[in-house]
Design a protein around this motif. Structure first.
Motif, short mmCIF file in Angstrom:
data_model
loop_
_atom_site.label_atom_id
_atom_site.label_comp_id
_atom_site.label_asym_id
_atom_site.label_seq_id
_atom_site.Cartn_x
_atom_site.Cartn_y
_atom_site.Cartn_z
N HIS A 139 -3.86 -4.81 -1.76
CA HIS A 139 -3.65 -3.67 -2.65
C HIS A 139 -3.10 -4.08 -4.00
CE1 HIS A 139 -4.15 -0.01 -0.04
NE2 HIS A 139 -4.22 -0.98 0.85
N ASP A 190 -11.22 4.05 -2.71
CA ASP A 190 -10.35 5.20 -3.06
C ASP A 190 -10.96 6.52 -2.63
OD1 ASP A 190 -8.25 3.75 -4.16
OD2 ASP A 190 -9.20 3.66 -6.13
N ARG A 249 -10.54 3.04 1.94
CA ARG A 249 -9.40 2.71 1.11
C ARG A 249 -9.84 1.93 -0.13
NH1 ARG A 249 -7.52 -1.72 0.15
NH2 ARG A 249 -8.49 -2.72 1.93
N LYS A 264 -10.10 8.24 -0.10
CA LYS A 264 -9.09 9.16 0.43
C LYS A 264 -8.75 10.22 -0.61
CE LYS A 264 -4.69 6.86 -0.65
NZ LYS A 264 -3.90 8.02 -1.08
N HIS A 284 -2.19 3.60 5.75
CA HIS A 284 -2.54 3.55 4.33
C HIS A 284 -2.23 4.85 3.61
CE1 HIS A 284 -4.47 -0.28 4.89
NE2 HIS A 284 -5.19 0.21 5.86
N PHE A 285 -2.20 5.97 4.35
CA PHE A 285 -2.01 7.27 3.73
C PHE A 285 -0.69 7.86 4.18
CE2 PHE A 285 -6.81 7.43 4.59
CZ PHE A 285 -7.05 6.58 3.52
N GLU A 305 -11.06 0.71 6.11
CA GLU A 305 -10.70 -0.21 5.04
C GLU A 305 -11.59 -0.02 3.82
OE1 GLU A 305 -8.06 -2.19 4.81
OE2 GLU A 305 -7.47 -1.22 6.66
N ALA A 334 0.82 -1.21 0.00
CA ALA A 334 0.00 0.00 0.00
C ALA A 334 0.85 1.26 0.00
CB ALA A 334 -0.92 0.00 1.21
#
Length: 376
Positions: free
Chosen positions: A112, A369, A366, A371, A278-279, A363, A67
């Motif tokens: 991912h 998408d 994520r 974000k 994740h970011f 989750e 990720a």
């Protein structure tokens, strides 16, 4: 168990004892292993321990988070490339799989991986060879593959996001990482080890009063081990060599709460721990303020009430046939977008409206998408 990664694989709880036994048992085999668990529960540490207890311990252990980089770079990162394989490939580069030859490769957040890379990985495992990007001939490889995921891959297989053939190689060898909230009896041991880890000539390990320790055992730990490590670092620098009482703990750790629901007013920094897995660090936000220009969810946001309830589902014609997976994914997307807009992007309040765990909602953000849609 060794103490190579004692900061996370610490504890005498029954859950951890079962984990230790499972790692030792799997270490005696060379089978691919799937490690499941929430973010920051120590999947990387378990993979390390599996490697160090195996016959491959004398070779390399290579860890890679799928990720961490854009999808278009994943194939080169994992399989490597030859010179001139694509624009910018001015030299050849080894991939993680080649680096782990004779050793262990741990791919975390494997959900991912795009399907073509999953299938290329499946071929490498089955045939013992793979093609670096742009290579005319394959490379032989002998590496143990360990993968990590925060979500049960069975669900992703059913939804068409993960290869069923690749999952079949791992489904008989699974390690389940317990979240910290389910093994809070290990909190004291973890604090002792982590305090010792941050000890320097200028910092002496502090001690916890019983009331403070009991409060921490009642806390939900949404950020799991990473949150605990951050708390330890803060306490160690502020209370070097001192006794830490209940009043000295940050407010979120002092407030009484259910382990299923924390006070919504204390969420921002808790969610940052989860989102940061994740970011990028500068995107670790609990509040996702602005939807993209021109974006309009088709659901009426007024249909999501303060008291959680159902929203109206778009109509469909069964006589004409319904693509169920696509339909349900669209409904899920619209409900999540609506909840995030109604709560001004507060992920925890949105999770409460939708009656799901905060980690589950993250989750799904994520997966869809979101974000990119909501983080400025």
């Amino acid at each position: 168990m060794s103490l190579n990664l004692f900061s996370t694989l610490v504890g005498e709880s029954q859950l951890m004892q079962r984990l230790y036994s499972a790692i030792s048992e799997l270490a005696q085999t060379d089978a691919p292993v799937l490690i499941l668990g929430e973010s920051s529960t120590g999947k990387d540490s378990a993979a390390h321990e599996l490697h160090y207890e195996s016959a491959r311990s004398g070779a390399s252990f290579v860890s890679f988070n799928c990720a961490a980089i854009p999808h278009e770079l994943l194939e080169s990162e994992i399989f490597g490339h030859v010179q001139g394989a694509f624009q910018g490939a001015i030299t050849a580069r080894k991939g993680r799989l080649e680096m782990a030859h004779e050793g262990t490769l741990f791919l975390d957040d494997v959900d991912h991986l795009p399907m073509p890379i999953q299938l290329k990985l499946l071929h490498a495992l089955q045939q013992g060879e793979f093609y670096p990007v742009g290579a005319p001939s394959p490379l032989k490889i002998n590496a143990r593959l360990v993968i990590g995921a925060t979500e049960n891959l069975v669900n992703l297989v059913d939804e068409g996001y993960f290869s069923g053939a690749l999952y079949a190689l791992f489904r008989s060898h699974v390690l389940q990482m317990p979240p910290l909230r389910e093994r809070t009896e290990d909190i004291e041991s973890l604090f002792q080890v982590l305090f010792a880890k941050v000890q320097t000539t200028d910092i002496e390990p502090p001690m916890l009063e019983e009331a403070a320790l009991n409060a921490l055992k009642e806390y939900d730990w949404p950020g799991n081990i990473r949150e605990l490590e951050c708390l330890v670092e803060g306490l160690a620098s502020s209370f070097s060599g001192k006794l830490i009482g209940l009043d000295a703990l940050p407010e979120r750790y002092r407030e009484p709460h259910s382990k299923d629901q924390l006070s919504l007013g204390l969420i921002e920094d808790e969610m940052a721990f989860l989102l940061s897995n994740h970011f990028d660090d500068d995107e670790c936000q609990a509040f996702l303020p602005n939807p993209p220009q021109g974006y309009e969810p088709s659901l009426d946001l007024n249909e999501i009430q303060e008291a959680p309830g159902l929203v109206d589902i778009p109509s469909f014609d069964l006589n004409a046939g319904v693509p169920m997976k696509t339909y349900l994914q669209q409904v899920e997307l619209e409900v999540i977008c609506g909840a995030l807009q109604k709560t001004q992007g507060n992920v925890s309040q949105a999770a409460k409206l939708l009656q799901v765990n905060r980690t589950t909602l993250i989750e799904k953000i994520r997966k869809h998408d979101l974000k990119e849609l909501y983080i400025a």
